[in-house]
Design a protein around this motif. Structure first.
Motif, PDB file in Angstrom:
ATOM      1  N   TYR A 172      -1.902   5.593   2.352  1.00  0.00           N
ATOM      2  CA  TYR A 172      -1.087   5.563   3.570  1.00  0.00           C
ATOM      3  C   TYR A 172      -1.947   5.256   4.789  1.00  0.00           C
ATOM      4  CZ  TYR A 172       3.322   7.194   1.562  1.00  0.00           C
ATOM      5  OH  TYR A 172       4.494   7.286   0.861  1.00  0.00           O
ATOM      6  N   ARG A 173      -3.150   5.774   4.817  1.00  0.00           N
ATOM      7  CA  ARG A 173      -4.034   5.461   5.949  1.00  0.00           C
ATOM      8  C   ARG A 173      -4.343   3.966   5.983  1.00  0.00           C
ATOM      9  NH1 ARG A 173      -5.682  10.069   8.415  1.00  0.00           N
ATOM     10  NH2 ARG A 173      -6.010  11.976   7.181  1.00  0.00           N
ATOM     11  N   GLN A 174      -4.537   3.373   4.819  1.00  0.00           N
ATOM     12  CA  GLN A 174      -4.769   1.926   4.766  1.00  0.00           C
ATOM     13  C   GLN A 174      -3.539   1.156   5.233  1.00  0.00           C
ATOM     14  OE1 GLN A 174      -6.528   0.504   1.009  1.00  0.00           O
ATOM     15  NE2 GLN A 174      -7.233   2.600   0.623  1.00  0.00           N
ATOM     16  N   ALA A 175      -2.360   1.644   4.852  1.00  0.00           N
ATOM     17  CA  ALA A 175      -1.131   0.987   5.279  1.00  0.00           C
ATOM     18  C   ALA A 175      -1.002   1.014   6.798  1.00  0.00           C
ATOM     19  CB  ALA A 175       0.075   1.657   4.626  1.00  0.00           C
ATOM     20  N   ILE A 176      -1.332   2.154   7.392  1.00  0.00           N
ATOM     21  CA  ILE A 176      -1.247   2.288   8.850  1.00  0.00           C
ATOM     22  C   ILE A 176      -2.279   1.403   9.527  1.00  0.00           C
ATOM     23  CG2 ILE A 176      -1.671   3.913  10.734  1.00  0.00           C
ATOM     24  CD1 ILE A 176      -0.372   6.054   8.807  1.00  0.00           C
ATOM     25  N   LEU A 236       0.829  -1.203   0.000  1.00  0.00           N
ATOM     26  CA  LEU A 236       0.000   0.000   0.000  1.00  0.00           C
ATOM     27  C   LEU A 236       0.867   1.258   0.000  1.00  0.00           C
ATOM     28  CD1 LEU A 236      -2.656  -1.257   2.549  1.00  0.00           C
ATOM     29  CD2 LEU A 236      -3.181  -0.490   0.214  1.00  0.00           C
ATOM     30  N   SER A 237       1.976   1.220   0.723  1.00  0.00           N
ATOM     31  CA  SER A 237       2.876   2.378   0.748  1.00  0.00           C
ATOM     32  C   SER A 237       3.514   2.607  -0.614  1.00  0.00           C
ATOM     33  CB  SER A 237       3.953   2.184   1.818  1.00  0.00           C
ATOM     34  OG  SER A 237       3.380   2.171   3.107  1.00  0.00           O
ATOM     35  N   ILE A 238       3.858   1.528  -1.287  1.00  0.00           N
ATOM     36  CA  ILE A 238       4.413   1.664  -2.643  1.00  0.00           C
ATOM     37  C   ILE A 238       3.378   2.298  -3.568  1.00  0.00           C
ATOM     38  CG2 ILE A 238       5.179   0.364  -4.667  1.00  0.00           C
ATOM     39  CD1 ILE A 238       6.419  -1.647  -2.681  1.00  0.00           C
ATOM     40  N   ARG A 239       2.145   1.845  -3.464  1.00  0.00           N
ATOM     41  CA  ARG A 239       1.082   2.427  -4.287  1.00  0.00           C
ATOM     42  C   ARG A 239       0.861   3.892  -3.925  1.00  0.00           C
ATOM     43  NH1 ARG A 239      -3.869  -1.318  -3.280  1.00  0.00           N
ATOM     44  NH2 ARG A 239      -4.886   0.381  -4.413  1.00  0.00           N
ATOM     45  N   ALA A 240       0.981   4.225  -2.635  1.00  0.00           N
ATOM     46  CA  ALA A 240       0.826   5.622  -2.212  1.00  0.00           C
ATOM     47  C   ALA A 240       1.906   6.490  -2.839  1.00  0.00           C
ATOM     48  CB  ALA A 240       0.886   5.710  -0.682  1.00  0.00           C
ATOM     49  N   GLN A 241       3.123   6.015  -2.868  1.00  0.00           N
ATOM     50  CA  GLN A 241       4.198   6.785  -3.475  1.00  0.00           C
ATOM     51  C   GLN A 241       3.984   6.944  -4.974  1.00  0.00           C
ATOM     52  OE1 GLN A 241       7.544   4.529  -2.090  1.00  0.00           O
ATOM     53  NE2 GLN A 241       7.640   5.621  -0.144  1.00  0.00           N
ATOM     54  N   ASP A 242       3.480   5.886  -5.617  1.00  0.00           N
ATOM     55  CA  ASP A 242       3.157   5.992  -7.043  1.00  0.00           C
ATOM     56  C   ASP A 242       2.076   7.052  -7.271  1.00  0.00           C
ATOM     57  OD1 ASP A 242       4.990   4.030  -7.653  1.00  0.00           O
ATOM     58  OD2 ASP A 242       3.499   2.411  -7.745  1.00  0.00           O
ATOM     59  N   ALA A 243       1.058   7.062  -6.406  1.00  0.00           N
ATOM     60  CA  ALA A 243      -0.015   8.053  -6.536  1.00  0.00           C
ATOM     61  C   ALA A 243       0.516   9.458  -6.309  1.00  0.00           C
ATOM     62  CB  ALA A 243      -1.139   7.738  -5.548  1.00  0.00           C
ATOM     63  N   GLU A 244       1.424   9.613  -5.354  1.00  0.00           N
ATOM     64  CA  GLU A 244       2.000  10.935  -5.111  1.00  0.00           C
ATOM     65  C   GLU A 244       2.784  11.416  -6.321  1.00  0.00           C
ATOM     66  OE1 GLU A 244       4.991  13.225  -1.986  1.00  0.00           O
ATOM     67  OE2 GLU A 244       4.568  11.088  -1.746  1.00  0.00           O
ATOM     68  N   ARG A 245       3.596  10.529  -6.901  1.00  0.00           N
ATOM     69  CA  ARG A 245       4.369  10.919  -8.083  1.00  0.00           C
ATOM     70  C   ARG A 245       3.457  11.281  -9.249  1.00  0.00           C
ATOM     71  NH1 ARG A 245       8.317   7.143  -5.994  1.00  0.00           N
ATOM     72  NH2 ARG A 245       7.161   5.379  -6.845  1.00  0.00           N
ATOM     73  N   ALA A 246       2.279  10.648  -9.295  1.00  0.00           N
ATOM     74  CA  ALA A 246       1.310  10.939 -10.348  1.00  0.00           C
ATOM     75  C   ALA A 246       0.443  12.149 -10.006  1.00  0.00           C
ATOM     76  CB  ALA A 246       0.429   9.719 -10.599  1.00  0.00           C
ATOM     77  N   LYS A 247       0.777  12.847  -8.914  1.00  0.00           N
ATOM     78  CA  LYS A 247       0.071  14.053  -8.488  1.00  0.00           C
ATOM     79  C   LYS A 247      -1.387  13.753  -8.147  1.00  0.00           C
ATOM     80  CE  LYS A 247       3.170  17.076 -11.097  1.00  0.00           C
ATOM     81  NZ  LYS A 247       4.048  17.251  -9.915  1.00  0.00           N
ATOM     82  N   ARG A 248      -1.572  12.657  -7.410  1.00  0.00           N
ATOM     83  CA  ARG A 248      -2.889  12.306  -6.881  1.00  0.00           C
ATOM     84  C   ARG A 248      -2.772  12.225  -5.353  1.00  0.00           C
ATOM     85  NH1 ARG A 248      -2.333   8.344 -10.928  1.00  0.00           N
ATOM     86  NH2 ARG A 248      -2.325   6.677  -9.364  1.00  0.00           N
ATOM     87  N   PRO A 249      -2.624  13.381  -4.693  1.00  0.00           N
ATOM     88  CA  PRO A 249      -2.351  13.357  -3.244  1.00  0.00           C
ATOM     89  C   PRO A 249      -3.468  12.763  -2.413  1.00  0.00           C
ATOM     90  CG  PRO A 249      -2.801  15.593  -4.002  1.00  0.00           C
ATOM     91  CD  PRO A 249      -2.658  14.756  -5.231  1.00  0.00           C
ATOM     92  N   ASP A 250      -4.714  12.986  -2.790  1.00  0.00           N
ATOM     93  CA  ASP A 250      -5.808  12.428  -1.994  1.00  0.00           C
ATOM     94  C   ASP A 250      -5.758  10.904  -2.002  1.00  0.00           C
ATOM     95  OD1 ASP A 250      -6.709  14.959  -1.393  1.00  0.00           O
ATOM     96  OD2 ASP A 250      -8.226  14.997  -2.985  1.00  0.00           O
TER      97      ASP A 250
END
Length: 222
Positions: free
Chosen positions: A82-86, A62-76
């Motif tokens: 990240y909340r799911q990862a936690i 999930l954290s890897i996917r979160a970083q991919d989403a951030e790089r793709a400029k999808r912060p939400d």
């Protein structure tokens, strides 16, 4: 956290590269390591249970996917991941820190502060969550509070350059000139390679050396 009102903003000007909008935040792990570049790894074990290893793997994915989403400029989307990862691994310090970075960028400052505190408590060796918490208060111009957390970050790693830089800048904002600041300037200059920061640090060295010399003279010391 202190409930003081912010100090009066200083009129002191910084070089363009040192403005408050340039305050750096430090994410952990891009799927294999540090700086939003390596796979986050919890410093503390996840909650006990037969599925602990599976939960940790899911949290890492999930954290890897979160970083991919951030790089793709999808912060939400990144925040949600990240909340799911936690939720999968509540002791996952890196995920808490990276969540805090994203929340701060969206001006969700109290939630960001909580995330940084969680990360700092879970990984007591990493200076980055505390430096990020300091940067949050610095950005809000609560310079006294920022100084406290930069001090705590540097207690974990005295050579952590971002905290050295910004603690010096915060003391400049507060017009604080001490031997501790002089020592930090000396340490930062030994590590610094960025020419803009080196120029700034050299100027601060001159200011601090001059102020300390004046103080010594007023006390009758040579």
């Amino acid at each position: 956290m202190s409930t003081r009102f912010p100090v009066r903003p200083s009129r002191r000007r910084f070089p363009a590269g040192l403005s408050f909008v340039m305050i750096a935040l430090f994410a952990v792990g891009s799927l294999t390591g540090v700086g939003c570049t390596n796979t986050p790894r919890p410093e503390n074990p996840v909650a006990p249970g037969d599925d602990a290893a599976a939960r940790l793997r899911r949290a890492q994915d999930l954290s890897i996917r979160a970083q991919d989403a951030e790089r793709a400029k999808r912060p939400d989307e990144a925040i949600a991941l990240y909340r799911q990862a936690i939720a999968e691994a509540p002791n996952f310090a890196a995920a808490w820190n990276n969540l805090g970075v994203l929340l701060m960028r969206q001006s969700q400052n109290m939630e960001a502060a909580n995330a940084f505190r969680q990360a700092a408590d879970l990984d007591i060796r990493d200076p980055r969550p505390l430096a990020n918490l300091a940067a949050l208060w610095e950005q809000q111009r609560y310079f006294d509070d920022a100084a406290v957390f930069y001090d705590q970050a540097l207690a974990r790693d005295p050579n952590y350059l971002p905290a050295l830089r910004n603690s010096i800048r915060v003391d400049d904002q507060r017009d604080i000139r001490t031997e501790k600041q002089r020592d930090r300037i000396r340490a930062a200059l030994q590590l610094e390679t960025d020419p803009i920061w080196r120029e700034y640090l050299q100027r601060q060295k001159q200011v601090v050396d001059g102020r300390l010399k004046e103080s010594a003279s007023s006390l009758g010391r040579p």
